[in-house]
Every structure is written in structure tokens, then in C-alpha cells.
Design an enzyme around this catalytic site. Structure first.
Site, PDB file in Angstrom:
ATOM      1  N   GLY A   1     -20.157 -13.409 -12.534  1.00 17.32           N
ATOM      2  CA  GLY A   1     -20.194 -14.858 -12.758  1.00 17.32           C
ATOM      3  C   GLY A   1     -20.927 -15.567 -11.634  1.00 17.32           C
ATOM      4  NE  ARG A  45     -19.401 -10.816 -16.241  1.00 20.14           N
ATOM      5  CZ  ARG A  45     -19.334 -12.157 -16.202  1.00 20.14           C
ATOM      6  NH1 ARG A  45     -19.945 -12.881 -17.100  1.00 20.14           N
ATOM      7  NH2 ARG A  45     -18.645 -12.768 -15.253  1.00 20.14           N
ATOM      8  CG  ASP A  50     -12.256  -9.302  -9.706  1.00 25.17           C
ATOM      9  OD1 ASP A  50     -13.155  -9.884 -10.345  1.00 25.17           O
ATOM     10  OD2 ASP A  50     -11.157  -9.003 -10.201  1.00 25.17           O
ATOM     11  CB  THR A  71     -15.891 -15.650  -7.545  1.00 21.86           C
ATOM     12  OG1 THR A  71     -15.018 -16.179  -8.555  1.00 21.86           O
ATOM     13  CG2 THR A  71     -15.043 -15.216  -6.370  1.00 21.86           C
ATOM     14  CG  ASP A 131     -12.540 -17.471 -10.931  1.00 24.83           C
ATOM     15  OD1 ASP A 131     -12.839 -18.602 -11.368  1.00 24.83           O
ATOM     16  OD2 ASP A 131     -12.745 -16.425 -11.576  1.00 24.83           O
ATOM     17  CG  ASP A 187     -10.637 -14.144  -8.238  1.00 26.60           C
ATOM     18  OD1 ASP A 187     -11.606 -14.165  -7.461  1.00 26.60           O
ATOM     19  OD2 ASP A 187     -10.721 -13.714  -9.407  1.00 26.60           O
ATOM     20  CG  MET A 224     -13.886 -21.783 -15.696  1.00 27.32           C
ATOM     21  SD  MET A 224     -15.576 -21.309 -15.323  1.00 27.32           S
ATOM     22  CE  MET A 224     -16.318 -21.434 -16.948  1.00 27.32           C
ATOM     23  NE  ARG A 283     -12.246 -13.842 -13.806  1.00 27.08           N
ATOM     24  CZ  ARG A 283     -13.131 -12.932 -13.464  1.00 27.08           C
ATOM     25  NH1 ARG A 283     -13.620 -12.121 -14.374  1.00 27.08           N
ATOM     26  NH2 ARG A 283     -13.521 -12.799 -12.228  1.00 27.08           N
TER      27      ARG A 283
HETATM   28  P1  ADP Z   1     -17.438 -10.643 -11.283  1.00 24.50           P
HETATM   29  O1  ADP Z   1     -18.143  -9.976 -10.165  1.00 24.50           O
HETATM   30  O2  ADP Z   1     -17.787 -12.089 -11.395  1.00 24.50           O
HETATM   31  O3  ADP Z   1     -15.936 -10.393 -11.243  1.00 24.50           O
HETATM   32  P2  ADP Z   1     -17.682  -8.815 -13.613  1.00 24.50           P
HETATM   33  O4  ADP Z   1     -16.239  -8.446 -13.627  1.00 24.50           O
HETATM   34  O5  ADP Z   1     -18.312  -9.161 -14.906  1.00 24.50           O
HETATM   35  O6  ADP Z   1     -18.015 -10.053 -12.662  1.00 24.50           O
HETATM   36  O7  ADP Z   1     -18.501  -7.592 -12.972  1.00 24.50           O
HETATM   37  C1  ADP Z   1     -19.871  -7.697 -12.741  1.00 24.50           C
HETATM   38  C2  ADP Z   1     -20.513  -6.350 -12.844  1.00 24.50           C
HETATM   39  O8  ADP Z   1     -19.993  -5.466 -11.843  1.00 24.50           O
HETATM   40  C3  ADP Z   1     -20.307  -5.585 -14.142  1.00 24.50           C
HETATM   41  O9  ADP Z   1     -21.153  -6.036 -15.169  1.00 24.50           O
HETATM   42  C4  ADP Z   1     -20.640  -4.170 -13.727  1.00 24.50           C
HETATM   43  O10 ADP Z   1     -22.029  -3.991 -13.651  1.00 24.50           O
HETATM   44  C5  ADP Z   1     -20.058  -4.121 -12.310  1.00 24.50           C
HETATM   45  N1  ADP Z   1     -18.710  -3.546 -12.369  1.00 24.50           N
HETATM   46  C6  ADP Z   1     -17.539  -4.153 -12.635  1.00 24.50           C
HETATM   47  N2  ADP Z   1     -16.515  -3.268 -12.668  1.00 24.50           N
HETATM   48  C7  ADP Z   1     -17.057  -2.059 -12.430  1.00 24.50           C
HETATM   49  C8  ADP Z   1     -16.548  -0.721 -12.341  1.00 24.50           C
HETATM   50  N3  ADP Z   1     -15.253  -0.460 -12.501  1.00 24.50           N
HETATM   51  N4  ADP Z   1     -17.426   0.276 -12.080  1.00 24.50           N
HETATM   52  C9  ADP Z   1     -18.739   0.040 -11.900  1.00 24.50           C
HETATM   53  N5  ADP Z   1     -19.280  -1.196 -11.986  1.00 24.50           N
HETATM   54  C10 ADP Z   1     -18.458  -2.221 -12.235  1.00 24.50           C
END
Ligand code: ADP
Length: 326
Positions: free
Chosen positions: A14, A75, A106, A129, A131, A133, A173, A175
Site C-alpha cells: 500500500g 503487489r 508488514d 504505511t 496504518d 501498525d 483505514m 485494517r
Molecule cells: P503491505 O506491505 O502494504 O503490507 P502487502 O501485504 O500487499 O502490502 O504485501 C506487499 C507485497 O509483499 C506482496 O505483494 C508480496 O510481493 C510481498 N509479500 C507479502 N507477504 C509475503 C510473503 N509471505 N512472502 C513473500 N513475499 C511477501
């Protein structure tokens, strides 16, 4: 001192206001220390699909004030597979990138942690982020701007809510983290915040209703954290409409407006400090840590700690909101 000649920088997951200020700080501070910089486009996608561009000092000119991220974000499902990460590693080797700075939430830092372990590759993370969080840091890049956006929006809703004597549920927002709703409510003088941290222990809506909302007022503003845990603002409104038809209820879902806009001074300063510290950390031989801030001091937080769920909410915030809305 670690022998790092070239770093890659990416923004993932995000987006958050202040990511550009962080990109600028990482880039300039690396160049200042004689390190080459490469910009990785679209988060981990840029590693898997080899979308990498050289960054110079002027690549990051005129962006400190811009929301969003010039590196784009995405993503990337492929990065969640061992094959995808293998391809990403091959790209890094081909591009002669010795270390990565990952700016994200995260999920992004979870991916960074897995990759860093698998390939023994140096990565430093920045908490990007809205958030707020992530554990081990008082603040994340983007949170302050989003909080101000929420406050300004609620101020506007307040005008119409009081004119029509209505009850508004305003969804924000966050989550699994209620800090945007809670501090947004305090900052805008709202009645209450319905937050995920409290959803398990009590029926927050029932409590509000049993108190008759704010007795001395004829309009009410309630902030609700999005998502399944609270049920969101729509569900709250439906419940009230059914059980208490005397209330004139409305819902506003603030949505993606919270992600945009020019970052506040606090977010720009935070991003600048954290970005510069990411390079210091790499030069210092640190790896697999997120840059955090605690009591205005920069700290290194191991990824494993940063991504732990359930960041606690300060109880005094909950109490303050309650006391001030009598
Ligand atoms: P944010 O960083 O905002 O929490 P996401 O949860 O969508 O966003 O994660 C962003 C990207 O990080 C994912 O699209 C993926 O490429 C990578 N990612 C997230 N979780 C994993 C995981 N368990 N293993 C490998 N890559 C991950």
C-alpha cells in the site's frame, strides 16, 4: 564497514504519503556516501521482471512534497513463491546490487525477511504505511498525513451532521489497527471510535447506544476502523437503523482519499531521517532490520519483531476519548 557499492530501492504494498521523501533521502544519502543507487519499479515486481533504472541526485528532485511514489508500487504474487524469489535474486546479481532498501508495510517487510534469509542478502526496511501498525516504532511514514486528512474530512462532516442533527459513522483505514480511528476521533472531537483492538472484548456499538450517544448533543460522529473485525461503518449503521429507528443515520467511507496528498512536515522529516538512517545502518553492517523511531530516537528493529501482529494501543487514548465525549 560493509562493502556496499550499489543499492536498490523499492516501494511495495500500500502506498503512503512520504514514500517519495524517503526515496529522496535514501538516494541522496547513498550518493553522499559514494554508493550507487538503482530504482526498482513496482515493488518486488521490478526485481522479478527486471525493471530497474539508475538513480542520480536529480532523479529525486522536486518530489519531497508529492504524495504517492515515483517508483510506483504493486503487489507481487510471484515474489511469494521460491521460483519468483530466485528470479529476483538473479536480477540483483545481474544488476550488481549489493543491498536493498525496502519501503513498505508488514507484507513487504515479511517478503524482505524471507528473501534476506534465503539468500543471505542485506536488506534494510523503512516503515511505509498509513496504518501505523508496525511494532518497534512509534510512527510509520504516512500515518501523520493520513491522520490529518481524516481530521479535515471529519471537520467537514461535522458541519453537515450538526445542521441535520444526524448520526454519522465514518469509516477509516487501518485494517487490524485502530490507531487512525482512535486518534482521528480525538483530533476531530468525535464521540467514539470503534476499533478492532476492542471488538473481541466488548460490543462497542451496544455500549455507545446504551449511553444514548452524547446526551448533550443532537448530532454524533463515530469513527470506525474498516474490515471484518469491527464489521465496518455500513454494518454499524444497519444495526442502528434496525434497532433504533429514531436516529437519522448516515455513513461516510473515506476510502483512498486517506492515502493521497502532500505529506505533512512531520512525515517529510520522519521519512528524511529514516531514509538517511537506512544508509547509515547498511554502512554499519546492519541487515534485516527495519528503521524505527522511539521517543524521537532512531532505532533498528529486527524484521521478526517489526511484523508481529497486534501492536498495542495506549490505554490512555481510549480513556481520553471517553472522558472528552461526555
Ligand atoms: P503491505 O506491505 O502494504 O503490507 P502487502 O501485504 O500487499 O502490502 O504485501 C506487499 C507485497 O509483499 C506482496 O505483494 C508480496 O510481493 C510481498 N509479500 C507479502 N507477504 C509475503 C510473503 N509471505 N512472502 C513473500 N513475499 C511477501
Amino acid at each position: 564497514m560493509a562493502n556496499i557499492k550499489c543499492i536498490g530501492i523499492l516501494t511495495s504494498g500500500g502506498d503512503a504519503p512520504g514514500m517519495n521523501a524517503a526515496i529522496r533521502a535514501v538516494t541522496r544519502s547513498a550518493i553522499y556516501n559514494g554508493i550507487e543507487v538503482k530504482g526498482v519499479m513496482r515493488g518486488y515486481k521490478g526485481l522479478v521482471f527486471d525493471e530497474i533504472i539508475p538513480f542520480k541526485t536529480n532523479s529525486v528532485s522536486n518530489i519531497i512534497q508529492q504524495g504517492g511514489t515515483i517508483l510506483k508500487t504493486a503487489r507481487c504474487k510471484e515474489f511469494e513463491t521460491t521460483e519468483g524469489r530466485q528470479t529476483a535474486y538473479e536480477t540483483l546479481q545481474r544488476e550488481n546490487i549489493d543491498a536493498l532498501v525496502v519501503i513498505g508495510g508488514d507484507g513487504s517487510l515479511t517478503g524482505a525477511r524471507i528473501f534476506a534469509q534465503e539468500y543471505n542478502f542485506p536488506i534494510v526496511g523503512l516503515p511505509g504505511t498509513i496504518d501505523n501498525d508496525l511494532q518497534g516504532t512509534d510512527l510509520t511514514i504516512g500515518y501523520d498525513t493520513a491522520l490529518n486528512t481524516i481530521m479535515q474530512a471529519v471537520d467537514k462532516i461535522r458541519d453537515t451532521a450538526s445542521s441535520h442533527e444526524r448520526l454519522f459513522f465514518i469509516e477509516v483505514m487501518g485494517r487490524e489497527c485502530g490507531i487512525l480511528a482512535l486518534n482521528g476521533a480525538i483530533a476531530s472531537g468525535a464521540e467514539a471510535a470503534i476499533i478492532p483492538e476492542r471488538s473481541m472484548q466488548q460490543d462497542q456499538l451496544a455500549d455507545l447506544i446504551s449511553n444514548g450517544f452524547r446526551k448533550s448533543k443532537n448530532s454524533s460522529l463515530v469513527l470506525v476502523t474498516e474490515g471484518d473485525i469491527t464489521g465496518g461503518a455500513m454494518m454499524m449503521a444497519e444495526r442502528v437503523k434496525k434497532e433504533f429507528p429514531q436516529y437519522d443515520v448516515r455513513v461516510t467511507i473515506l476510502g483512498h482519499v486517506q492515502r493521497g496528498g502532500s505529506p505533512t512536515a512531520n512525515d517529510r522529516i520522519l521519512a528524511s531521517r529514516m531514509g538517511a538512517s537506512a544508509i547509515d545502518a547498511l554502512l554499519d553492517g546492519q541487515r534485516n532490520v527495519m528503521i524505527g523511531i522511539q521517543n524521537d530516537v532512531i532505532v533498528y528493529v529486527p524484521f521478526s519483531k517489526a511484523i508481529k501482529k497486534n501492536k498495542p494501543i495506549q490505554p490512555d487514548l481510549v480513556e481520553t476519548l471517553k472522558v472528552l465525549s461526555i
